[in-house]
Write an enzyme that holds these catalytic residues in place. Structure first.
Site, PDB file in Angstrom:
ATOM      1  N   ASP A  75       0.823  -1.202   0.000  1.00 30.54           N
ATOM      2  CA  ASP A  75       0.000   0.000   0.000  1.00 30.54           C
ATOM      3  C   ASP A  75       0.869   1.269   0.000  1.00 30.54           C
ATOM      4  O   ASP A  75       0.360   2.379   0.078  1.00 30.54           O
ATOM      5  CB  ASP A  75      -1.000   0.004   1.157  1.00 30.54           C
ATOM      6  CG  ASP A  75      -0.317  -0.019   2.511  1.00 30.54           C
ATOM      7  OD1 ASP A  75       0.804  -0.530   2.592  1.00 30.54           O
ATOM      8  OD2 ASP A  75      -0.911   0.479   3.491  1.00 30.54           O
ATOM      9  N   GLU A 206       0.933   9.388   9.632  1.00 33.22           N
ATOM     10  CA  GLU A 206      -0.076   8.338   9.548  1.00 33.22           C
ATOM     11  C   GLU A 206      -0.914   8.368  10.829  1.00 33.22           C
ATOM     12  O   GLU A 206      -0.489   8.917  11.850  1.00 33.22           O
ATOM     13  CB  GLU A 206       0.592   6.965   9.417  1.00 33.22           C
ATOM     14  CG  GLU A 206       1.383   6.563  10.650  1.00 33.22           C
ATOM     15  CD  GLU A 206       1.103   5.145  11.084  1.00 33.22           C
ATOM     16  OE1 GLU A 206      -0.054   4.726  10.991  1.00 33.22           O
ATOM     17  OE2 GLU A 206       2.042   4.462  11.531  1.00 33.22           O
TER      18      GLU A 206
END
Lengths: 554, 801
Positions: A75, A206
């Site tokens: 990803d 993140e």
């Protein structure tokens, strides 16, 4: 000047991380990932938006200064061969040495699964992957790379997986950090993220666990070891379905250590060639592991597992206890499924599931409740009598870690990516209220613009400096006198102010100077304007009242 | 500011250290502003633009603070400077800032009185806590070290440091007190949870140590901390596991270790650890804790017995079993009852005493009557004691050497058998019998137990056993009237031996303290002996010379106590002064004439005592008050009749509660390079001066101390003053090698020069000696043993060669 941040992926979701940031005319793409949940064009970031956001650019190579990949998870890297080979980007691609080494393994493995197993149309070929990797420039930690005349990037250790990095980018005075995925607590084989305190305008972090605060890892490790030990001492077999890279090594270090301490003689096996290959890479890339492994590898390389034995497929039918790491994780098929079918019917055995399992896999079924029977297809059923142990090890930082990193770096602005929307909203509120930093969490294909600081270099005239120091010395003396009386606490206000005139002219460096120097520079005389207050009074009034009024004025 | 220019670029730090040491003593009371100006200058440097300058500024502040001559508020001010730079971009500066903050914290905590509000302390704690999440490992280590020095932190803040999750403050369940909003530091939460998971083992060890230190102040915290510590025993670095054990041992010694059932599996686990040090430490901890449940007590016993069965030679286990039994009176009584049943059921030959289990259970049982909970009359079957008698050798061997007699008497006594041991014969009074059973047994067991743990370098335990010894000494002193002097003397001798045993394995401050205690016991012994002289009717029978010798010895040991230790707590200082007072009284009573000099000294001491007790923290003892009264009443010229007996009656040794950080002043004197002995003498020319090069190293000597080198050859004595400013090193250890001429070489073929370092022992400004003879102004105390330097005349050595 401003930083433009275009989120192409991982905005308010997890998957296909891709953020394009424009600083001072330079455009950097951070990560180029694919979404594992989609099988159509949504799988890749919408690269066309880069071109439409860049007036005058005809191809990606001219629109983008460089691509930086943080780590080898799909990803974060899955769309890279597509972007370079199919979309035709030809500029520099940066990633760390381990990422460059491990990425082709991951990409090729996934391509095979896609094409050979699912029979999908090939998005890129094996040759594409190889050509793509040729374009990659490897970087080392804390190595400052001058991408071009203005743009500087530097990688910092991020934990998470082997070779994961946080990226610092700077153009002129504007600076930012893109964290990628990171972990603030060390695990058995990787260290915690580590970065310098930098002056930042923007932090893109993140936020996978934006709301979760995890407790101590020790307790979880203890439970895991207890469960495994209990099973093997009862003569059972332990199946640990795990992906080849990362988790398997961590758990194996843990087990190997415990085996050593408890003096156990039960064999530990690794099932697949990929894991063996990965172990080899881990052994080579010792410099990227945790401090403990770095300390000990001169004596003994911890990835030379003492208790791991050579494995052959026929062993799964042998009697007696053992521990087996089998790929793939989540028991989504392949060898781990084969072993599961054999071992599940015995209640002596144990299946340990490390981490998250995607819905639809057997791993997920095992984790959600305790099924007694699992249907593989119409005709095949497996009786599940074995014990199930679930481990929640995660290589992502928790909410506390995100806050700690943000507080440590103290950037002017924060952007959250790679998380779920409601949790991100919660974290945004915390960052804004507790740390007082403006925080955003844009959705995919949204752009956030952030103002940056601009530092101005100013010359000071000699006279100004002299007058400043003179004033300071005088100040200092007064304070020294105060101090003699033991009143130290009274003089903690240490701010020294001086007056000067800032002169900014076109085509000349700005300058700070004294009052009288300005006159000299302008070549004019000093004009003085005096003010006088006037009292209006009527002459007719009696003298004494005027006098009284004047007195009362003052 | 002028020091900025003097700053050498390469190594500026020592400059400041030296600077600080120079200003300390030279500043007379009137111009005491020295350090403040210095602090001010350094603080302004700490705000400088350049990182190196900032770092040096902070280091300088730390050096000034460590000198200890900081006045009021300086520590707070320095903390302010450090706090400003805690967020610096440069990690080196953050490191120095945290280190400085740590020193400030120590200084602030050392102050006895509560200064500043509790919020201030909490704020400091939180600021330091947030540094424990720094990215730089060194900073984290330093932050934990600083946190370990904190005191008086509020419970809520402490508990928050253990849990990553924010503890809800509005419920007030934890403390009943709200944490004020300015004290909310999101990243200070759960630093210990982070610390024990840290990547670097040094950080983990530091965190563990800090946990233990802070656990002394809050029981609730200690309990929660124990949960964290349990996991640390599984750490993969041995250093961390050992630190964890040390922390647990500390907590156990301070009585903050409340073991619960969920923790037992860990203790049992480490009892079987592969590492012998870990096993021993685990046992030691078990020997100290109080287990709340019988089940846990039994499982601990089983664990110990399993260890014994594995290695029957391991003597230490017996000691632990002994103290476990003593700590849990009723549990061991329970064990004893079952054991007695087992013994009575077993037919002859079936019960083998050699079995480790039976041995262990017997040992556990025999001390139950002496256990801590004395209120309950514990009924131990006599059969246990009779069976324990054959084990006497094992037990006493495990406990130490000279416990055998008292233990035997205890066992016989409990069996109801007559005991013919000398102790029982010699002491016919009920009092002294009680003494021999209670104190001798109790303390010997305690001392024995603690003597074993010295290997673990555990200062806490040493301090505690020293405390016990001191209590015994005081007990013995109190008995001097009722008991035979010989008894008292033998008790004191035993105490002295114990101290010496302890001192063998100790170092640093613990060693300093023990050697102080040894001197103290010496002094008490001497007093007791003199008391004997004074009491006895025919004191002349011994002759006055022996009394003279005693008095001189007493003087020396008092002087040693006064001059050879730094960092004595005020309480101890008062006691030393009282002993000095006693010495002078002896002197006065013996001479029966009142020399003005002696009286001056006496007044100086009483004044000094007054000064020490002026703030009301200690009360002037009856003895000093009496002395003061009788000598204030008598004017100086009239001769006060000193009745030493009456003074001795009221002289009392108070048990000290605080000791402070005692460090011994000591010195090492060596002849440079060569090993000189009778075989390899140095050469000299008869009657001409000879230069001897000495290596001198001094420990804990301040710059204002006056150190002399005394050289004796035959009749002639020469004193040489050592200029301490020529010495290198810091305050702790100074060293220097220097060539010192000895002038009065005798006209002999060979001679021995006895060299020794001595320190002047001043009584205020009162001088003993006349000026002008070139030696020390005052009495001196030896800092080291005499060093023999052998010389042979040059022509002789040639001839011999």
């Amino acid at each position: 000047m401003a930083i433009e941040c275009l989120v192409l992926g991982a905005g308010q979701e997890v998957g296909k991380s891709c953020v394009v940031v424009t600083i001072g005319g330079k455009r950097i793409m951070f990560d180029c990932g694919m979404h594992m949940g989609h099988h159509d064009c949504q799988r890749y970031p919408d690269f066309a938006r880069i071109l439409s956001a860049t007036p005058g650019a005809t191809d990606f190579t001219s629109a983008i200064s460089c691509v930086v990949i943080t780590h080898f998870h799909l990803d974060h890297i899955g769309a890279l061969p597509y972007f370079t080979e199919v979309c035709g980007y030809n500029g520099p691609v940066y990633m760390t040495y381990p990422t460059k080494a491990l990425a082709p393994l991951m990409l090729e493995d996934y391509r095979k699964v896609m094409v050979d197993h699912r029979g999908e149309e090939e998005q890129y070929s094996y040759e594409d992957i190889q050509r793509c990797m040729k374009k990659v420039i490897p970087v080392d930690l804390k190595q400052t790379i001058q991408v071009d005349r203005d743009l500087v990037i530097r990688a910092y250790y991020a934990g998470h997986v082997l070779g994961a990095a946080m990226i610092y980018a700077k153009v002129g005075d504007a600076a930012m950090v893109y964290t990628g995925d990171y972990n603030m607590t060390p695990d058995r084989h990787l260290g915690a993220a580590q970065i310098d305190r930098l002056k930042l305008d923007l932090l893109i972090t993140e936020s996978t666990y934006a709301k979760t605060v995890r407790d101590s890892k020790h307790a979880r490790e203890r439970e895991f070891l207890k469960a495994v030990h209990k099973c093997v001492s009862g003569g059972g077999k332990v199946l640990i379905p795990a992906f080849a890279l990362g988790r398997a090594q961590e758990l194996c270090i843990l087990l190997d250590d415990y085996w050593e301490r408890m003096n156990l003689k039960i064999p530990i096996y690794f099932s697949a060639g990929l894991t063996i290959q990965a172990n080899m890479y881990y052994k080579m890339l010792i410099g990227w592991t945790s401090q403990k492994i770095k300390d000990s590898y001169t004596v003994h390389n911890p990835f030379d597992f003492k208790h791991v034995c050579h494995f052959e497929r026929s062993f799964i039918n042998d009697p007696g206890p053992c521990v087996l790491f089998a790929t793939p994780g989540m028991i989504s098929g392949g060898f781990s499924l084969e072993v599961f079918k054999r071992w599940a019917p015995s209640e002596k055995n144990l299946v340990t599931l490390p981490g998250y399992c995607v819905a639809g896999t057997i791993g997920h079924k095992l984790m959600s409740g305790k099924p007694t029977k699992i249907d593989l297809d119409k005709d095949t059923h497996v009786d599940v009598r074995c014990q199930i142990h679930q481990l929640s090890f995660s290589p992502h930082t928790d909410s506390k870690g995100i806050m700690d990193l943000t507080e440590f770096l103290s950037p002017s602005h924060v952007i959250l990516v790679h998380g779920e929307k409601p949790q991100m909203a919660f974290l945004k509120d915390r960052i804004e209220s507790e740390l007082g930093m403006p925080c955003y969490y844009p959705a995919n294909n949204e752009t956030v613009s952030i103002p940056t600081t601009h530092y101005l270099k100013i010359n000071a005239t000699e006279k100004f400096i002299t007058s400043c120091t003179a004033a300071q010395a005088r100040d200092g003396l007064e304070k020294a006198n105060l101090l003699c009386g033991n009143h130290l606490s009274g003089v903690d206000g240490d701010v020294k102010a001086d007056e000067g005139i800032l002169l900014m002219e076109k085509s000349m460096a700005p300058k700070i100077l004294c009052e009288d120097e300005l006159l000299q520079l302008l070549g004019t005389e000093r004009h003085s304007v005096q003010f006088e207050s006037l009292l209006s009074s009527r002459v007719e009034e009696v003298q004494t009242t005027i006098v009284d009024d004047v007195v009362s004025e003052f | 500011m002028d020091m900025d220019e003097d700053l050498p670029a390469s190594e500026p730090c020592p400059t400041f250290t030296n600077l600080a040491s120079f200003t300390g003593p030279s500043a007379s009371p009137s111009s005491y502003a020295g350090p403040e100006v210095e602090v001010r200058a350094l603080a302004s440097m700490a705000t400088a633009l350049y990182p190196l300058a900032r770092a040096e500024g902070l280091r300088g502040l730390a050096a000034v603070l460590e000198k200890g001559n900081a006045g009021n508020g300086v520590a707070e001010y320095c903390y302010g400077c450090a706090a400003e730079l805690l967020r610096d971009e440069d990690e080196d500066i953050r490191l120095v800032a945290v280190r400085l903050a740590g020193i400030c914290v120590e200084k602030i905590a050392m102050r006895e009185e509560l200064s500043g509000d509790a919020d201030q302390i909490d704020l400091i704690f939180l600021q330091l806590s947030s540094m424990a999440r720094d990215m730089c490992a060194k900073v984290r280590i330093e932050a934990f070290n600083a946190l370990a020095k904190m005191q008086r932190v509020s419970d809520g803040v402490l508990l928050q440091s253990l849990s990553k999750k924010m503890i809800k403050t509005d419920t007030g369940s934890a403390t009943g007190k709200k944490i004020s909003p300015k004290l909310v530091f999101p990243c200070a939460a759960g630093i210990f949870a982070h610390g024990i998971e840290d990547e670097f083992y040094q950080v983990r060890a530091a965190a563990c140590k800090a946990l233990g230190e802070l656990a002394k102040f809050s029981n609730q915290y200690a309990q929660k901390a124990l949960d964290l510590l349990m996991d640390m025993m599984n750490d993969d670095t041995e250093a961390v596991r050992l630190q964890t054990l040390r922390t647990l041992l500390d907590m156990a010694t301070y009585g903050h270790l409340s073991v619960q059932e969920k923790h037992m599996h860990m203790f049992l686990g480490i009892l079987m650890d592969a590492n012998v040090i870990v096993r021993n430490a685990a046992r030691k901890i078990l020997g100290l804790v109080k287990l709340p449940k019988l089940q846990m007590f039994k499982s601990a016993l089983d664990g110990l017995i399993a260890g014994l069965e594995k290695d029957p030679e391991d003597q230490e286990i017996y000691g632990v079993l002994f103290s476990i039994g003593k700590n849990h009176g009723s549990f061991s009584a329970n064990i004893a009852k079952h054991l007695a049943k087992e013994i009575s059921m077993a037919s002859d030959g079936e019960l083998i005493l050699d079995k480790p289990r039976i041995k262990a259970l017997l040992i556990v049982s025999i001390l139950a009557p002496c256990s801590v909970d004395k209120e309950k009359e514990l009924d131990i079957p006599a059969v246990i004691f009779s069976h324990a008698i054959p084990l006497l050798g094992t037990i006493s061997c495990a406990l130490g050497e000279d416990t055998q007699d008292s233990l035997l008497s205890h066992l016989f006594h409990r069996c109801g058998l007559p005991f013919w041991g000398k102790r029982l014969v010699s002491s016919d009074g009920k009092d002294s019998e009680c003494f021999s059973v209670e104190t001798a047994d109790g303390t010997h067991a305690q001392i024995g137990k603690t003597a074993m743990s010295t290997n673990c370098l555990d200062e806490v335990v040493i301090m505690q056993s020293a405390r016990l010894i001191l209590e015994t000494v005081q007990g013995a002193w109190a008995m001097r009237k009722s008991c035979i002097i010989g008894e008292v003397q033998s008790t004191l001798r035993t105490c002295k031996e114990e101290v010496n045993i302890l001192a063998v394995n100790s170092s640093g401050s613990a060693y300093g303290f023990l050697s102080f205690v040894s001197d103290y016991i010496d002094a008490v012994q001497l007093i007791v002996e003199m008391w004997r002289f004074v009491q006895s009717e025919n004191s002349y029978a011994f002759g006055s010379t022996s009394q003279d010798i005693l008095l001189e010895k007493f003087d020396t040991s008092v002087r040693r106590m006064k001059c050879c230790y730094v960092g004595l707590h005020r309480e101890l200082e008062v006691q030393v002064l009282e002993l000095a007072l006693l010495a002078i009284l002896f002197r006065l009573s013996e001479l029966a004439i009142c020399s003005e000099l002696v009286l001056d000294k006496l007044h100086w001491i009483t004044n000094h005592l007054d000064g020490l007790c002026a703030d009301g923290s200690y009360e002037l003892s009856d003895f000093s008050q009496e002395v003061k009264k009788s000598f204030d009443a008598n004017c100086i010229d009239c001769n006060p009749a000193v009745n030493i007996c009456s003074f001795l009656e009221i002289f009392d040794l108070k048990p000290a509660t605080n000791f402070g950080m005692v460090n011994a002043r000591s010195a090492v004197l060596k002849v440079c390079d060569t090993d000189t002995d009778t075989e390899n003498p140095l050469s000299c020319v008869r009657g001409l001066p000879v230069g001897v090069s000495f290596d001198v190293s001094l420990q804990n000597i301040a710059c204002h101390d006056r150190i002399w080198l005394r050289m004796i050859a035959g009749e002639s004595i020469q004193h040489v003053f050592l200029d301490l400013s020529c010495f290198g090193g810091d305050d702790k250890v100074k060293s220097c090698s220097t060539v010192i001429p000895f002038y009065a070489t005798p006209m002999a073929c060979s001679f021995v020069l006895r060299a020794c370092l001595v320190i002047e022992c001043p009584f205020g400004s009162i001088c003993d000696h006349q000026e002008g003879h070139g030696g020390p102004r005052d009495c001196v105390v030896q800092l080291c043993d005499e060093l023999d330097v052998y010389f042979v005349s040059a022509d002789m050595s040639k001839g011999g060669g």
